[in-house]
Write an enzyme that holds these catalytic residues in place. Sequence first.
Site, PDB file in Angstrom:
ATOM      1  N   ASN A  59       5.421  -6.770   9.526  1.00  0.00           N
ATOM      2  CA  ASN A  59       6.080  -5.476   9.269  1.00  0.00           C
ATOM      3  C   ASN A  59       5.122  -4.350   9.620  1.00  0.00           C
ATOM      4  O   ASN A  59       3.906  -4.539   9.555  1.00  0.00           O
ATOM      5  CB  ASN A  59       6.438  -5.375   7.777  1.00  0.00           C
TER       6      ASN A  59
ATOM      7  N   GLU B  14       0.831  -1.195   0.000  1.00  0.00           N
ATOM      8  CA  GLU B  14       0.000   0.000   0.000  1.00  0.00           C
ATOM      9  C   GLU B  14       0.875   1.259   0.000  1.00  0.00           C
ATOM     10  O   GLU B  14       2.047   1.222   0.356  1.00  0.00           O
ATOM     11  CB  GLU B  14      -0.896   0.006   1.248  1.00  0.00           C
TER      12      GLU B  14
ATOM     13  N   SER C 263      -5.152 -11.453   1.737  1.00  0.00           N
ATOM     14  CA  SER C 263      -5.760 -12.796   1.693  1.00  0.00           C
ATOM     15  C   SER C 263      -6.890 -12.926   2.716  1.00  0.00           C
ATOM     16  O   SER C 263      -7.431 -11.929   3.187  1.00  0.00           O
ATOM     17  CB  SER C 263      -4.683 -13.848   1.980  1.00  0.00           C
TER      18      SER C 263
HETATM   19  N1  HPA Z   1       0.541  -5.094   3.275  1.00  0.00           N
HETATM   20  C1  HPA Z   1      -0.185  -6.046   2.660  1.00  0.00           C
HETATM   21  N2  HPA Z   1       0.026  -7.346   2.822  1.00  0.00           N
HETATM   22  C2  HPA Z   1       1.015  -7.707   3.647  1.00  0.00           C
HETATM   23  C3  HPA Z   1       1.813  -6.771   4.307  1.00  0.00           C
HETATM   24  C4  HPA Z   1       1.579  -5.389   4.119  1.00  0.00           C
HETATM   25  O1  HPA Z   1       2.251  -4.490   4.663  1.00  0.00           O
HETATM   26  N3  HPA Z   1       2.718  -7.470   5.052  1.00  0.00           N
HETATM   27  C5  HPA Z   1       2.454  -8.796   4.820  1.00  0.00           C
HETATM   28  N4  HPA Z   1       1.427  -8.947   3.982  1.00  0.00           N
END
Ligand code: HPA
Length: 185
Positions: free
Chosen positions: A145, A103, A122
């Site tokens: 993260n 994003e 998902s």
């Molecule tokens: N955004 C979207 N999907 C994800 C992220 C993220 O920061 N981290 C792991 N899957």
Amino acid sequence: MERVTFAVRALAAFGIKDLLLTNAAGGINKNFRAGDFMVLTDHINLMGANPLRGAAIPGLPRFVDLTETYDIKLRELLFKAGKITRLKLQRGVYIAVSGPSYESPAEIRAFTKLGADAVGMSTVPEAIVARQCGLRVAAISCITNPAAGIGGKNLSHAEVLETAEKVKTLAAKLLKTFSQLYGDQ
Ligand code: HPA
């Protein structure tokens, strides 16, 4: 959508009653840290797609109720498993986007205002189909993260894999304890 949810339909056809979904997600909630686990309380579907689109399936509801997508009893079992494994579980709303790009920081700021705590690509299609099939659903995110613009650094798939690798033993313990509690019910 049909392909990603096929496994859920197959499990339901085999008579499975309950489904635990797992995913990797970015943390939007500022109290979340990489490596945390979040039990989903609800979701926001921003994928631009719904797995129930298309021809109606005879014998299954078309207008599926999502008022309580994530079963409260299964959620309680997850928190109990967290206590036993001494793992503090976060809880929150998962916002699903299509990806596969991550994003933008502006999107994440908007998602904060929408009430999302974590973002991923998902789980929501699977949960919707599971509810259509009458399964109870629980879902847990590994916060791999800080979401874009939250952690002060750029995002990478390598970081997602690295965090998942770090907490995989904890995750396995949590899920094993959950399945024991589930079996004891
Ligand atoms: N955004 C979207 N999907 C994800 C992220 C993220 O920061 N981290 C792991 N899957």
